[in-house]
Motif scaffolding. Structure first.
Motif, PDB file in Angstrom:
ATOM      1  N   GLY A   7      40.962  32.530  35.049  1.00 55.27           N
ATOM      2  CA  GLY A   7      41.810  33.852  35.269  1.00 55.27           C
ATOM      3  C   GLY A   7      41.867  34.068  36.882  1.00 55.27           C
ATOM      4  N   GLU A   8      41.014  33.747  37.672  1.00 50.80           N
ATOM      5  CA  GLU A   8      41.131  34.211  39.221  1.00 50.80           C
ATOM      6  C   GLU A   8      42.093  32.929  39.872  1.00 50.80           C
ATOM      7  N   HIS A   9      42.628  32.091  39.214  1.00 54.55           N
ATOM      8  CA  HIS A   9      43.334  31.054  39.816  1.00 54.55           C
ATOM      9  C   HIS A   9      44.787  31.605  39.797  1.00 54.55           C
ATOM     10  N   GLN A  10      45.625  31.405  40.583  1.00 55.61           N
ATOM     11  CA  GLN A  10      46.845  32.078  40.854  1.00 55.61           C
ATOM     12  C   GLN A  10      47.739  31.421  39.894  1.00 55.61           C
ATOM     13  N   MET A  11      47.646  29.995  39.510  1.00 55.85           N
ATOM     14  CA  MET A  11      48.425  29.372  38.516  1.00 55.85           C
ATOM     15  C   MET A  11      48.362  30.015  37.350  1.00 55.85           C
ATOM     16  N   ILE A  12      47.041  30.193  36.817  1.00 53.04           N
ATOM     17  CA  ILE A  12      46.760  30.792  35.339  1.00 53.04           C
ATOM     18  C   ILE A  12      47.327  32.102  35.504  1.00 53.04           C
ATOM     19  N   GLN A  13      47.300  33.097  36.419  1.00 54.32           N
ATOM     20  CA  GLN A  13      47.718  34.198  36.588  1.00 54.32           C
ATOM     21  C   GLN A  13      49.378  34.244  36.524  1.00 54.32           C
ATOM     22  N   THR A  14      50.004  33.485  36.983  1.00 51.30           N
ATOM     23  CA  THR A  14      51.359  33.174  36.993  1.00 51.30           C
ATOM     24  C   THR A  14      51.808  33.021  35.378  1.00 51.30           C
ATOM     25  N   MET A  15      51.193  32.162  34.667  1.00 55.20           N
ATOM     26  CA  MET A  15      51.457  31.829  33.547  1.00 55.20           C
ATOM     27  C   MET A  15      51.254  32.974  32.502  1.00 55.20           C
ATOM     28  N   LEU A  16      50.095  33.915  32.986  1.00 55.84           N
ATOM     29  CA  LEU A  16      49.893  34.785  32.032  1.00 55.84           C
ATOM     30  C   LEU A  16      51.030  36.025  32.351  1.00 55.84           C
ATOM     31  N   ALA A  17      51.366  36.108  33.633  1.00 59.92           N
ATOM     32  CA  ALA A  17      52.499  37.109  33.688  1.00 59.92           C
ATOM     33  C   ALA A  17      53.696  36.706  33.237  1.00 59.92           C
ATOM     34  N   ASP A  18      54.123  35.468  33.364  1.00 64.14           N
ATOM     35  CA  ASP A  18      55.342  34.905  32.511  1.00 64.14           C
ATOM     36  C   ASP A  18      55.273  35.247  31.341  1.00 64.14           C
ATOM     37  N   CYS A  19      54.075  35.209  30.714  1.00 63.36           N
ATOM     38  CA  CYS A  19      54.093  35.600  29.242  1.00 63.36           C
ATOM     39  C   CYS A  19      54.400  36.801  28.767  1.00 63.36           C
ATOM     40  N   GLU A  20      53.761  37.865  29.483  1.00 64.14           N
ATOM     41  CA  GLU A  20      54.009  39.078  29.543  1.00 64.14           C
ATOM     42  C   GLU A  20      55.344  39.638  29.447  1.00 64.14           C
TER      43      GLU A  20
END
Length: 391
Positions: free
Chosen positions: A278-291
């Motif tokens: 969750g600290e990796h930007q690419m994972i954060q991007t996917m979570l944000a896009d899901c939200e």
């Protein structure tokens, strides 16, 4: 103008009670359902479904969309949407009891005794048959004929991809009674008991559902089994289909919420390169896009349900909800699988199961393409003004 998106106290209480019921009584069955489906069996035995429905009835969840005259709660569409979102949080194929196809409430007194009331009680299973091998998205192209012969109608033809067609005791069949009139006055709905001679066979799919192919070879149906009036079958069919266009995305919202929650938890637990992913930007991007996708579909779905409650023409809003909900939920489950990596692709986790089910949401009750066609026609004809809900 005041915009108020808040839920009433009653709506919040109903939603929270349903959420607790699903979490306590239904979600614990998920591993059993997965095991049964891996063995090629149906997701939930009929007796288990009846038991769950009886428990839900103790909390008042019975006939949520059924008129009060038939013992139902007759909840507003917005409240029903909230409930279907809670049901969507689990892939266990659970539905509340005391329900029937919405057009069955058009039945005559005699038809109610034979078809409607046993369905509401859970003693009979119905299916709705309009799709044919050469008439899917274009419902006006059906070819099944019904010819009058005295006080009977004789049905000949095929239906396909019919939900619950394998287990149904009777079917609501849309057939052509006057080809010259076309769908505007030439289609009629019939209540056709299985004992009258129609046959069905399962169609195996990539997902958990098993629709049916149905054949009618000289099936004789009494005139007393016409649902509604002769010639108004297409109108009834559109009324039946219209309900699914806000129920399906309501359930998709629930699934998306559950999946995103799983992804957030996994992103905090799984480590790569010495830190949680969750600290990796690419994972954060996917979570944000899901939200973003999740919140972008929540309000169109509620607007569609609200439009129905207000007695408005909800076709445009329902198509927006169905198209947006189905496509966004598909993107969410895809990202959640990606976040889980190889584990998400295995049958040890339910993500791949949701992945297969979500793909169907873009097809049945009107494909993505049909929804886009409806939306565009509304805009081009002037029936729908840009920004109309905010005018």
């Amino acid at each position: 103008m005041t915009l108020d998106f808040s839920l009433s106290d009653d709506q919040q209480a109903i939603r929270d009670t349903a959420r607790d019921f699903i979490a306590r009584e239904v979600m614990p069955l998920e591993n059993d359902v997965l095991a049964r489906e891996h063995r090629g069996e149906k997701g939930l035995p009929a007796e288990d479904l009846r038991a769950l429905q009886s428990k839900a009835q103790e909390f008042g969840f019975w006939g949520i969309g059924t008129p009060e005259a038939f013992g139902g709660a007759a909840l507003p569409a917005v409240t029903q949407s909230l409930l279907w979102t809670e049901v969507g949080r689990t892939f266990v194929p659970f539905v509340f009891g005391g329900e029937a196809d919405n057009i069955l409430f058009r039945a005559t007194a005699a038809q109610q005794e034979e078809f409607l009331k046993p369905t509401l009680a859970g003693d009979r299973v119905s299916c709705f048959a309009i799709t044919e091998p050469n008439a899917g998205s274009d419902a006006t192209a059906i070819r099944m004929r019904a010819k009058q012969d005295g006080d009977h109608w004789v049905l000949d033809g095929e239906k396909t991809f019919i939900t619950k067609g394998v287990e149904a005791d009777f079917s609501i069949v849309i057939a052509v009674t006057d080809a010259e009139k076309g769908h505007r006055g030439g289609f009629t709905a019939f209540l056709v008991d299985r004992s009258m001679g129609w046959e069905s066979s399962p169609i195996h799919t990539m997902g958990p559902s098993t629709p049916a192919s149905m054949s009618f070879d000289g099936v004789r149906v009494p005139h007393a089994n016409v649902l509604g009036e002769v010639g108004e079958g297409f109108k009834l069919a559109m009324e039946w289909i219209g309900r699914g266009r806000y129920v399906i995305p309501s359930r998709a919202i629930g699934a998306a919420e559950r999946l995103l929650t799983m992804a957030i938890e996994y992103a905090g637990q799984r480590e790569t390169f010495g830190v949680p992913i969750g600290e990796h930007q690419m994972i954060q991007t996917m979570l944000a896009d899901c939200e973003l996708d999740l919140e972008a579909i929540r309000w169109p779905v509620l607007v569609a349900a609200w439009s129905i409650d207000q007695g408005l023409d909800a076709r445009h809003a329902s198509s927006l909800a169905k198209l947006g909900g189905a496509t966004a939920a598909g993107r969410i489950v895809d990202r959640v699988m990606q976040i889980h990596g190889g584990m998400g692709y295995t049958k040890e986790m339910p993500i791949e199961r949701w992945y297969r089910e979500a793909r169907l949401w873009r097809i049945f009750e009107g494909t993505d393409e049909i929804q886009r066609r409806t939306i565009a026609k509304g805009l081009l004809s002037g029936r729908r003004r840009v920004g109309g809900h905010l005018a």
